[in-house]
Design an enzyme around this catalytic site. Structure first.
Site, PDB file in Angstrom:
ATOM      1  N   ASP A 249      -7.556 -13.481  -0.868  1.00  0.00           N
ATOM      2  CA  ASP A 249      -8.831 -12.792  -0.345  1.00  0.00           C
ATOM      3  C   ASP A 249      -9.260 -11.858  -1.137  1.00  0.00           C
ATOM      4  O   ASP A 249      -8.807 -11.211  -2.203  1.00  0.00           O
ATOM      5  CB  ASP A 249      -8.086 -12.124   0.991  1.00  0.00           C
ATOM      6  CG  ASP A 249      -7.184 -11.241   0.720  1.00  0.00           C
ATOM      7  OD1 ASP A 249      -6.201 -11.416  -0.352  1.00  0.00           O
ATOM      8  OD2 ASP A 249      -7.045  -9.959   1.085  1.00  0.00           O
ATOM      9  N   GLU A 250     -10.652 -11.613  -0.807  1.00  0.00           N
ATOM     10  CA  GLU A 250     -11.565 -10.433  -1.087  1.00  0.00           C
ATOM     11  C   GLU A 250     -11.385 -10.305  -2.679  1.00  0.00           C
ATOM     12  O   GLU A 250     -11.381  -9.391  -3.286  1.00  0.00           O
ATOM     13  CB  GLU A 250     -11.009  -8.875  -0.441  1.00  0.00           C
ATOM     14  CG  GLU A 250     -11.240  -9.067   0.706  1.00  0.00           C
ATOM     15  CD  GLU A 250     -10.526  -7.714   1.592  1.00  0.00           C
ATOM     16  OE1 GLU A 250     -10.842  -7.629   2.660  1.00  0.00           O
ATOM     17  OE2 GLU A 250      -9.611  -7.055   1.040  1.00  0.00           O
TER      18      GLU A 250
ATOM     19  N   HIS B 125      -6.807  -8.331  -5.816  1.00  0.00           N
ATOM     20  CA  HIS B 125      -5.840  -7.299  -5.271  1.00  0.00           C
ATOM     21  C   HIS B 125      -4.589  -7.259  -6.274  1.00  0.00           C
ATOM     22  O   HIS B 125      -3.569  -7.065  -5.987  1.00  0.00           O
ATOM     23  CB  HIS B 125      -5.324  -7.696  -4.020  1.00  0.00           C
ATOM     24  CG  HIS B 125      -6.279  -7.261  -2.581  1.00  0.00           C
ATOM     25  ND1 HIS B 125      -6.511  -6.050  -2.208  1.00  0.00           N
ATOM     26  CD2 HIS B 125      -7.119  -8.381  -2.070  1.00  0.00           C
ATOM     27  CE1 HIS B 125      -7.286  -6.077  -1.049  1.00  0.00           C
ATOM     28  NE2 HIS B 125      -7.703  -7.687  -1.145  1.00  0.00           N
TER      29      HIS B 125
ATOM     30  N   TRP C  78      -8.119 -15.249   8.737  1.00  0.00           N
ATOM     31  CA  TRP C  78      -8.294 -13.840   9.182  1.00  0.00           C
ATOM     32  C   TRP C  78      -9.922 -13.449   9.473  1.00  0.00           C
ATOM     33  O   TRP C  78     -10.041 -12.344  10.418  1.00  0.00           O
ATOM     34  CB  TRP C  78      -7.731 -12.926   7.875  1.00  0.00           C
ATOM     35  CG  TRP C  78      -8.611 -12.695   6.725  1.00  0.00           C
ATOM     36  CD1 TRP C  78      -8.471 -13.639   5.716  1.00  0.00           C
ATOM     37  CD2 TRP C  78      -9.453 -11.852   6.536  1.00  0.00           C
ATOM     38  NE1 TRP C  78      -9.324 -13.064   4.849  1.00  0.00           N
ATOM     39  CE2 TRP C  78      -9.784 -11.980   5.279  1.00  0.00           C
ATOM     40  CE3 TRP C  78      -9.673 -10.387   7.217  1.00  0.00           C
ATOM     41  CZ2 TRP C  78     -10.781 -11.151   4.665  1.00  0.00           C
ATOM     42  CZ3 TRP C  78     -10.500  -9.516   6.520  1.00  0.00           C
ATOM     43  CH2 TRP C  78     -11.008  -9.864   5.166  1.00  0.00           C
TER      44      TRP C  78
ATOM     45  N   TRP D 151      -1.895  -3.721   8.085  1.00  0.00           N
ATOM     46  CA  TRP D 151      -2.156  -3.332   6.680  1.00  0.00           C
ATOM     47  C   TRP D 151      -1.831  -1.906   6.674  1.00  0.00           C
ATOM     48  O   TRP D 151      -1.983  -1.067   7.676  1.00  0.00           O
ATOM     49  CB  TRP D 151      -3.536  -3.578   6.345  1.00  0.00           C
ATOM     50  CG  TRP D 151      -3.886  -4.930   6.307  1.00  0.00           C
ATOM     51  CD1 TRP D 151      -4.484  -5.648   7.412  1.00  0.00           C
ATOM     52  CD2 TRP D 151      -3.587  -5.994   5.303  1.00  0.00           C
ATOM     53  NE1 TRP D 151      -4.527  -6.904   6.840  1.00  0.00           N
ATOM     54  CE2 TRP D 151      -3.980  -7.204   5.953  1.00  0.00           C
ATOM     55  CE3 TRP D 151      -2.767  -5.804   4.126  1.00  0.00           C
ATOM     56  CZ2 TRP D 151      -3.897  -8.309   5.268  1.00  0.00           C
ATOM     57  CZ3 TRP D 151      -2.533  -7.129   3.440  1.00  0.00           C
ATOM     58  CH2 TRP D 151      -2.924  -8.367   3.851  1.00  0.00           C
TER      59      TRP D 151
ATOM     60  N   ASP E  15      -0.306  -5.793  -4.232  1.00  0.00           N
ATOM     61  CA  ASP E  15      -1.335  -5.222  -4.163  1.00  0.00           C
ATOM     62  C   ASP E  15      -1.818  -4.326  -5.272  1.00  0.00           C
ATOM     63  O   ASP E  15      -0.819  -4.222  -6.073  1.00  0.00           O
ATOM     64  CB  ASP E  15      -1.700  -4.883  -2.740  1.00  0.00           C
ATOM     65  CG  ASP E  15      -3.067  -5.136  -2.276  1.00  0.00           C
ATOM     66  OD1 ASP E  15      -4.150  -4.744  -2.594  1.00  0.00           O
ATOM     67  OD2 ASP E  15      -2.962  -6.084  -1.123  1.00  0.00           O
TER      68      ASP E  15
ATOM     69  N   ASP F  34      -4.105  -2.666  11.969  1.00  0.00           N
ATOM     70  CA  ASP F  34      -4.248  -1.404  11.301  1.00  0.00           C
ATOM     71  C   ASP F  34      -5.431  -0.885  11.956  1.00  0.00           C
ATOM     72  O   ASP F  34      -5.896   0.318  11.690  1.00  0.00           O
ATOM     73  CB  ASP F  34      -4.427  -1.722   9.932  1.00  0.00           C
ATOM     74  CG  ASP F  34      -5.540  -2.792   9.702  1.00  0.00           C
ATOM     75  OD1 ASP F  34      -5.290  -4.042  10.100  1.00  0.00           O
ATOM     76  OD2 ASP F  34      -6.469  -2.586   8.679  1.00  0.00           O
TER      77      ASP F  34
ATOM     78  N   ARG G  24       0.749  -1.248  -0.085  1.00  0.00           N
ATOM     79  CA  ARG G  24      -0.061   0.025  -0.072  1.00  0.00           C
ATOM     80  C   ARG G  24       0.985   1.207   0.121  1.00  0.00           C
ATOM     81  O   ARG G  24       0.547   2.119  -0.758  1.00  0.00           O
ATOM     82  CB  ARG G  24      -0.697   0.106   1.269  1.00  0.00           C
ATOM     83  CG  ARG G  24      -2.251  -0.743   0.846  1.00  0.00           C
ATOM     84  CD  ARG G  24      -2.216  -2.194   0.245  1.00  0.00           C
ATOM     85  NE  ARG G  24      -3.444  -2.616  -0.104  1.00  0.00           N
ATOM     86  CZ  ARG G  24      -4.307  -3.462   0.693  1.00  0.00           C
ATOM     87  NH1 ARG G  24      -3.603  -3.758   1.989  1.00  0.00           N
ATOM     88  NH2 ARG G  24      -5.203  -3.902   0.274  1.00  0.00           N
TER      89      ARG G  24
ATOM     90  N   GLU H  47      -2.883   0.953   4.586  1.00  0.00           N
ATOM     91  CA  GLU H  47      -3.450   2.027   3.745  1.00  0.00           C
ATOM     92  C   GLU H  47      -3.578   3.356   4.474  1.00  0.00           C
ATOM     93  O   GLU H  47      -3.220   4.260   3.743  1.00  0.00           O
ATOM     94  CB  GLU H  47      -5.167   1.546   3.640  1.00  0.00           C
ATOM     95  CG  GLU H  47      -5.463   0.522   2.612  1.00  0.00           C
ATOM     96  CD  GLU H  47      -5.634  -0.833   3.388  1.00  0.00           C
ATOM     97  OE1 GLU H  47      -6.127  -1.820   2.823  1.00  0.00           O
ATOM     98  OE2 GLU H  47      -4.771  -0.942   4.436  1.00  0.00           O
TER      99      GLU H  47
END
Length: 649
Positions: free
Chosen positions: A368-369, A291, A435, A506, A217, A462, A188, A508
């Site tokens: 993930d995601e 990502h 997670w 993380w 990412d 985070d 990030r 961000e």
């Protein structure tokens, strides 16, 4: 009388030892009393610690004795540097000294209790001895030894007028789990090679042994891959933005893409060696198939979506819609195409080089995601589903994960992914990093998959650690007390498959390394204790006392940390008649909370909080501060009443 004294004081001292202590007391005034009253504050809490009478005084000439060629160089260098810098004492190393100050001994016969990372530490009035089966144990014993020194040992410059005395102790210590990790997101925002080394130095103080590097990412690709130059020419760079990540205005075409960076393969080799010298393994993560915007901006033909030719590396603008929960709705297609054979050739090249650079047995491939909306309408994906007999999009991702795992295995490595890889069916040999909660890790372990526990509710560093009025805004909070409740081996789990636990940072909203430190400490103290110490040794009050001692150490080491434990928890409710009620709850004991509604700054002569507050009719601002006795200890917190009204909705 001596015997009577021994009986009354319940000490396990011999008469000779007692007499020796009396002499020391006479010669050095109150120094022995001071040592006896100084709390021992080792983090993580050792398996066994027995405090004995007396103290050890560091001599002017410190001799460290260790067998030559016994792979103890890092421990010797660590102790020599730390002692020399702060104390000014002369430190030498000898293989065979008549009267060594510190002895580092590798057992000739294995002590099964200690394993490969355990140690025994003995401090007596004349000598310090650390014994272990392996060099890693000596290193961790050295970390505990430094924590027995006066806090001034952490200074980066010579400290005068300190009596360099240590309490006499016997310590037996070994870890609960073999995998004790911290995840550092360098994708990030890019953090330099030197900053990663600093991260390693900080983590080993508290006996972490696994650095999980999140290397790719949407915001950047951070590792050189030979033969794929655009990954770092294009994928490593974005537009520099300042403010709240995720809310940035999309960059214009003419804004320079000069923010970012990457590690060359030589950098990676250097970091791996640096970590290994400190008994840390590095777990590389290449997060796919989601990502992956930095990859797709570099090589658009790896996407299912023709418009990808116009994509750029994300600079913090909104690219996902989370309003309907997970998986998110992608506003741009940041996924690799599971139906495109070029993707698997690309990943073969990447994984081949990653496997060669990182000696650790696992490679983390994300998972993930991954958004589904672009896959759902893509003809290539539909044809793949028909050809492979896949009924759902999660099964499409499972197909992708299994193919990627076979590439990883072919390179001699083990495959690990985030717990979404469970959703569409998982290979029997895949390992899971849980997670989204403990339940996925429990499920995977009970199905005989190796599991690393890193659940959001305990281990996401985070998240905000204090009131939103004091922190960069993130969508969730995680205070120190909650982190300390982390138990990576919960009841009802097949414990043999829980190979470790870790916390994830993380980045961000973390733009610089000082903020990295602020987010880690002291919450990483709590993680270290959860994954190293026996669960029966955990005690919140005792942990807070030790944490406060380590705040002094971090101050002297110039490491930033969060003082959030001194900030009250602000809870906003409404009474039956819709009046705003504000509850202030301290996280630690022995704090008093003072407040004002008149826009002035409160101190201990202001109203003290005793019960839920009602907001005066025309008040616009609540100010809060905590005291311990007569001293302010918490931060001044200012919260607009309008914000409190919104919280109560």
């Amino acid at each position: 009388m001596k015997n009577l004294f021994l009986i009354v004081s319940c000490c396990v001292l011999t008469i000779n030892t007692f007499a020796q202590n009396i002499v020391t007391e006479t010669e050095s005034g109150d120094s022995e009393t001071t040592i006896s009253q100084t709390p021992i504050a080792i983090i993580p809490e050792p398996v066994s610690l027995m405090k004995k009478a007396g103290s050890f005084t560091l001599p002017e000439n410190v001799i460290i004795q260790a067998l030559k060629g016994a792979d103890l160089k890092q421990s010797i260098d660590f102790l020599s540097s730390r002692i020399t810098v702060a104390t000014g004492k002369f430190v030498s190393t000898l293989n065979n000294a008549a009267h060594p100050t510190i002895k580092l001994i590798l057992n000739s016969q294995i002590d099964p209790q200690l394993g490969s990372e355990g140690y025994k530490l003995n401090v007596n009035p004349t000598q310090i001895v650390i014994t272990a089966n392996k060099p890693a144990g000596i290193f961790y014993g050295a970390q505990s030894l430094i924590q027995l020194f006066p806090v001034e040992i952490e200074s980066k410059e010579l400290v005068n007028d300190v009596k360099w005395k240590l309490p006499c102790v016997d310590v037996v210590d070994y870890p609960k789990l073999g995998w004790r990790g911290l995840m550092f997101d360098v994708a990030r925002h890019f953090f330099t090679k030197e900053e990663v080394k600093h991260f390693i130095d900080d983590m080993v103080r508290y006996k972490f042994n696994l650095l999980h590097l999140h290397l790719a990412d949407d915001e950047g690709w951070r590792i050189e891959i030979k033969g794929l130059p655009k990954l770092t020419e294009v994928g490593a760079w974005s537009v520099k933005k300042t403010g709240t990540f995720g809310d940035f205005i999309p960059p214009t075409a003419d804004e320079p893409r000069t923010y970012g960076g990457f590690y060359t393969q030589e950098d990676i080799k250097e970091l791996v060696q640096y970590a290994q010298e400190r008994f840390v393994n590095i777990l590389p993560e290449i997060d796919v198939p989601g990502h992956s915007l930095a990859v797709i901006a570099s090589y658009p033909d790896l996407s299912c979506t023709p418009e990808a030719v116009n994509y750029k590396v994300r600079s913090g603008e909104k690219i996902m819609d989370w309003s309907r929960g997970a998986p998110p709705i992608a506003l741009v297609d940041n996924t690799l195409c599971p139906a495109n054979e070029k993707v698997y050739s690309f990943l073969d090249t990447v994984i081949t080089q990653v496997a060669q650079l990182f000696p650790f047995e696992y490679i983390h491939m994300g998972g993930d995601e991954a958004s589904h909306n672009f896959w759902e309408k893509n003809e290539q994906v539909k044809q793949l589903m028909l050809r492979e007999g896949l009924k759902t999009i999660p099964q499409v991702q499972a197909y992708f994960e299994k193919r990627v795992e076979q590439i990883v295995i072919a390179k001699g490595k083990k495959f690990m992914g985030w717990d979404e890889i469970l959703d569409g069916g998982i290979s029997p040999t895949a390992a899971v990093m849980s997670w989204r909660g403990m339940k996925y890790g429990i499920q995977a372990a009970n199905d005989k998959h190796n599991v690393v526990m890193s659940p959001t509710e305990f281990a996401y560093l985070d998240y905000m650690q204090a009131d939103v009025s004091t922190e960069p805004k993130v969508y969730a909070s995680l205070r120190l007390n909650k982190v300390y409740q982390f138990n990576p081996v919960p009841t009802g789990v097949n414990a043999q498959y829980i190979i470790g636990g870790q916390a994830n940072l993380w980045t961000e909203q973390v733009y610089n390394f000082r903020q990295v430190e602020y987010m880690l400490w002291p919450r990483a103290f709590a993680i270290s204790e959860s994954i190293w110490s026996p669960i029966e040794k955990k005690n919140w009050t005792n942990f807070v006392d030790r944490t406060e001692q380590h705040f002094k150490r971090l101050d002297l080491a110039e490491v930033k940390y969060s003082p959030a434990i001194y900030d009250p928890i602000i809870t906003v409710k409404r009474s039956a008649d819709k009046q705003l009620l504000i509850e202030l709850t301290p996280e630690v004991d022995n704090l008093e909370i003072y407040y004002s509604f008149d826009n002035s700054t409160p101190d201990r002569f202001y109203p003290k909080y005793t019960s839920a507050l009602q907001v005066p009719k025309d008040a616009s601002l609540l100010k809060i501060i905590t005291y311990r006795g007569k001293q302010p200890i918490g931060r001044l917190i200012s919260v607009p009443v309008a914000d409190l009204q919104k919280r109560a909705r």
